[in-house]
Design a protein around this motif. Structure first.
Motif, mmCIF file in Angstrom:
data_model
loop_
_atom_site.group_PDB
_atom_site.id
_atom_site.type_symbol
_atom_site.label_atom_id
_atom_site.label_comp_id
_atom_site.label_asym_id
_atom_site.label_seq_id
_atom_site.Cartn_x
_atom_site.Cartn_y
_atom_site.Cartn_z
ATOM 1 N N VAL A 169 0.829 -1.205 0.000
ATOM 2 C CA VAL A 169 0.000 0.000 0.000
ATOM 3 C C VAL A 169 0.862 1.253 0.000
ATOM 4 O O VAL A 169 0.530 2.245 -0.682
ATOM 5 N N LEU A 170 1.985 1.241 0.718
ATOM 6 C CA LEU A 170 2.853 2.413 0.697
ATOM 7 C C LEU A 170 3.555 2.556 -0.656
ATOM 8 O O LEU A 170 3.817 3.673 -1.115
ATOM 9 N N SER A 171 3.847 1.435 -1.302
ATOM 10 C CA SER A 171 4.430 1.494 -2.651
ATOM 11 C C SER A 171 3.441 2.096 -3.644
ATOM 12 O O SER A 171 3.804 2.951 -4.465
ATOM 13 N N MET A 172 2.179 1.652 -3.580
ATOM 14 C CA MET A 172 1.166 2.201 -4.480
ATOM 15 C C MET A 172 0.868 3.666 -4.146
ATOM 16 O O MET A 172 0.604 4.466 -5.041
ATOM 17 N N ALA A 173 0.908 4.010 -2.869
ATOM 18 C CA ALA A 173 0.718 5.415 -2.503
ATOM 19 C C ALA A 173 1.775 6.282 -3.162
ATOM 20 O O ALA A 173 1.480 7.396 -3.649
ATOM 21 N N ASP A 174 3.005 5.795 -3.221
ATOM 22 C CA ASP A 174 4.077 6.537 -3.877
ATOM 23 C C ASP A 174 3.815 6.689 -5.376
ATOM 24 O O ASP A 174 4.043 7.759 -5.953
ATOM 25 N N VAL A 175 3.317 5.612 -6.000
ATOM 26 C CA VAL A 175 2.991 5.676 -7.427
ATOM 27 C C VAL A 175 1.921 6.736 -7.693
ATOM 28 O O VAL A 175 1.953 7.438 -8.712
ATOM 29 N N ALA A 185 -1.775 7.105 6.334
ATOM 30 C CA ALA A 185 -3.208 7.265 6.591
ATOM 31 C C ALA A 185 -4.021 6.332 5.700
ATOM 32 O O ALA A 185 -5.024 5.749 6.126
ATOM 33 N N LEU A 186 -3.581 6.180 4.451
ATOM 34 C CA LEU A 186 -4.252 5.263 3.536
ATOM 35 C C LEU A 186 -4.130 3.829 4.037
ATOM 36 O O LEU A 186 -5.113 3.065 4.033
ATOM 37 N N TYR A 187 -2.945 3.458 4.501
ATOM 38 C CA TYR A 187 -2.728 2.115 5.045
ATOM 39 C C TYR A 187 -3.664 1.847 6.225
ATOM 40 O O TYR A 187 -4.316 0.803 6.303
ATOM 41 N N LYS A 188 -3.762 2.789 7.146
ATOM 42 C CA LYS A 188 -4.622 2.617 8.312
ATOM 43 C C LYS A 188 -6.091 2.517 7.905
ATOM 44 O O LYS A 188 -6.851 1.718 8.457
ATOM 45 N N GLY A 189 -6.499 3.340 6.928
ATOM 46 C CA GLY A 189 -7.884 3.283 6.475
ATOM 47 C C GLY A 189 -8.235 1.957 5.836
ATOM 48 O O GLY A 189 -9.300 1.382 6.115
ATOM 49 N N ARG A 206 -12.973 7.836 4.885
ATOM 50 C CA ARG A 206 -11.640 8.419 5.051
ATOM 51 C C ARG A 206 -10.736 8.091 3.873
ATOM 52 O O ARG A 206 -9.965 8.937 3.414
ATOM 53 N N VAL A 207 -10.824 6.856 3.382
ATOM 54 C CA VAL A 207 -9.995 6.462 2.242
ATOM 55 C C VAL A 207 -10.374 7.272 1.003
ATOM 56 O O VAL A 207 -9.508 7.813 0.304
ATOM 57 N N VAL A 208 -11.670 7.362 0.724
ATOM 58 C CA VAL A 208 -12.106 8.141 -0.438
ATOM 59 C C VAL A 208 -11.764 9.622 -0.244
ATOM 60 O O VAL A 208 -11.414 10.328 -1.198
ATOM 61 N N GLY A 209 -11.833 10.101 1.000
ATOM 62 C CA GLY A 209 -11.454 11.481 1.269
ATOM 63 C C GLY A 209 -10.000 11.750 0.931
ATOM 64 O O GLY A 209 -9.668 12.807 0.359
ATOM 65 N N LEU A 210 -9.107 10.823 1.262
ATOM 66 C CA LEU A 210 -7.699 10.964 0.902
ATOM 67 C C LEU A 210 -7.517 11.015 -0.614
ATOM 68 O O LEU A 210 -6.739 11.820 -1.139
ATOM 69 N N ILE A 211 -8.245 10.143 -1.300
ATOM 70 C CA ILE A 211 -8.162 10.118 -2.761
ATOM 71 C C ILE A 211 -8.681 11.429 -3.336
ATOM 72 O O ILE A 211 -8.075 12.010 -4.250
ATOM 73 N N ALA A 212 -9.801 11.928 -2.817
ATOM 74 C CA ALA A 212 -10.376 13.177 -3.313
ATOM 75 C C ALA A 212 -9.411 14.347 -3.100
ATOM 76 O O ALA A 212 -9.289 15.231 -3.970
ATOM 77 N N GLU A 213 -8.727 14.385 -1.958
ATOM 78 C CA GLU A 213 -7.760 15.448 -1.698
ATOM 79 C C GLU A 213 -6.621 15.403 -2.716
ATOM 80 O O GLU A 213 -6.180 16.444 -3.217
ATOM 81 N N ALA A 214 -6.153 14.181 -3.026
ATOM 82 C CA ALA A 214 -5.064 14.047 -3.998
ATOM 83 C C ALA A 214 -5.508 14.506 -5.378
ATOM 84 O O ALA A 214 -4.760 15.195 -6.091
ATOM 85 N N VAL A 215 -6.729 14.142 -5.765
ATOM 86 C CA VAL A 215 -7.252 14.558 -7.073
ATOM 87 C C VAL A 215 -7.373 16.076 -7.139
ATOM 88 O O VAL A 215 -6.981 16.710 -8.134
#
Length: 424
Positions: A169-175, A185-189, A206-215
């Protein structure tokens, strides 16, 4: 009882819903040796067997290699969209159903068919194809080293919770261009979302919120990461489609890689032949990964395809609306495709169906292999004298009908206070 007598006995059940006393699907994962279960099902029913998905809900488990390919490839006969499942049409799944997450409709490429599926799949294939493999390998290697540094001085760890569950998950977060704090935070969610504990709806939010913030951030300041690419892709027509596509990629790659890493490390620690060949250099890491894909793939079973018409498959009468589970591990072990020696004889042969097949085959197999290979190599180099801390027979699988990945891998090793400069 053979498949023929099963169908023809007077008063025999005429549909899945009428069948009772079936083997639970979870018995193929929550068991010491699934091949015994597969053999029993083949002897009784042939390459397609009725199973209990959960109490009161039945489906077909596709055990045969050719039959899995048929179901996976023929989208005109077998749909991926769960709206076609008779159980969903009749609203028969309980609110707390354990299979609901994998067998109810979602608006992403995994659960759609035809032109809509192809439109939603195109950005995924294109985006993954843009990943710089060398850059990803360097990032994953650094991440693996940092994660191991957190526990290497203790001389003990759980290689699932402390390692395999973190790296993908941390590898994909970096991608996707998420920073370290966002990745954690994504890992915990995701951990809460799929743990069957706590408030899953809140975790999903929370997970979708993180994605929305990144977008939103990439719309303001685009970069070269996968979030920017998907945000700008013309085939994704709404924020919801962007969020769902990102979530599908993150979750799909994460679950596959976690299980693949865990299964490889489990075999290394519990199978003397496999571990000896791998540690001694007689089995390359890529060959070891292929052997795991044949023997114990990341997903034992994959949900699901839904019959669009009445038909016969593998000697069984399939009705429109029936659910068919793809038995990937069973298909890999189909005795009809092996000339002898078992699945371990297939090292170097990648004709397994561990990534499924057809239009819904896994799109992330290349980055997943890179992440898993790097994680396994790093563990081999960074954990001197690593050994299982419990008897091999006490390694239990996760509580799931879909995978046999170990729930925990407690290990001991020689504590290391700092890494030598000559180590990779």
């Amino acid at each position: 009882m053979t498949a023929a007598t099963f169908r023809r006995e007077p008063g025999a059940p005429t549909s899945l819903d009428d069948m009772t006393g079936l083997t639970p699907l979870v018995s193929t994962t929550m068991c010491p040796e699934p091949q015994h279960v597969f053999t029993k099902l083949r002897e009784e029913y042939g390459p397609v067997a009725p199973v209990e998905l959960e109490p009161g809900i039945n489906g077909w488990l596709v055990l045969g290699y050719q039959e899995v390919l048929t179901v996976a490839r023929q989208e005109q006969a077998f749909a991926a969209d769960p709206v076609n499942w008779s159980v969903n049409r009749d609203d028969r799944l309980a609110p707390d159903s354990r299979i609901r997450a994998m067998m109810t409709p979602y608006d992403n490429a995994f659960f759609t068919d035809g032109e809509r599926h192809r439109r939603l799949r195109a950005p995924i294939d294109a985006g993954l194809g843009r990943i710089d493999q060398r850059q990803l390998r360097r990032a994953v290697a650094a991440l693996c080293t940092d994660v191991i540094a957190d526990f290497v001085g203790r001389g003990e760890a759980d290689l699932v919770a402390d390692y395999a569950a973190i790296i993908p998950v941390l590898s994909m977060a970096d991608v996707f261009g998420l920073d370290a704090a966002q990745g954690r935070a994504l890992y915990k969610g995701l951990l809460e979302l799929y743990s069957w504990e706590g408030d899953a709806a809140a975790a999903y939010g929370r997970v979708v919120g993180l994605i929305a913030e990144a977008v939103a951030a990439r719309r303001t300041a685009p970069t070269q990461d996968l979030t920017s690419f998907l945000t700008e892709h013309p085939d994704l027509h709404s924020d919801a489609e962007i969020y769902d596509t990102m979530l599908l990629l993150i979750v799909g790659a994460n679950e596959n890689a976690i299980n693949w890493i865990s299964q490889t490390l489990r075999l290394m620690l519990t199978d003397a032949r496999f571990g000896g060949r791998l540690r001694g250099g007689r089995l390359g890491v890529d060959d070891a990964l292929d052997e795991v894909l044949w023997r114990d793939p990341p997903f034992t079973n994959v949900a699901a395809r839904y019959a669009l018409k009445d038909m016969e498959l593998g000697g069984q009468s399939i009705r429109r609306g029936d659910a068919l589970i793809l038995g990937l591990a069973a298909a890999n072990a189909d005795p009809r495709i092996h000339t002898g020696g078992g699945t371990s004889a297939e090292v170097g042969n990648r004709a397994h169906v561990s990534w499924s097949a057809g239009p819904h085959s896994c799109p992330a197999r290349l980055p997943a292999r890179l992440i898993v290979r790097t994680a396994v190599e790093t563990a081999l180099h960074r954990l001197p004298g690593v050994r299982l801390a419990i008897p091999a027979e006490e390694v239990a699988p996760v509580d799931s009908a879909w995978t046999r990945g170990p729930a925990a891998l407690p290990v001991r090793f020689t504590p290391v206070q700092q890494f030598g400069s000559d180590q990779p």
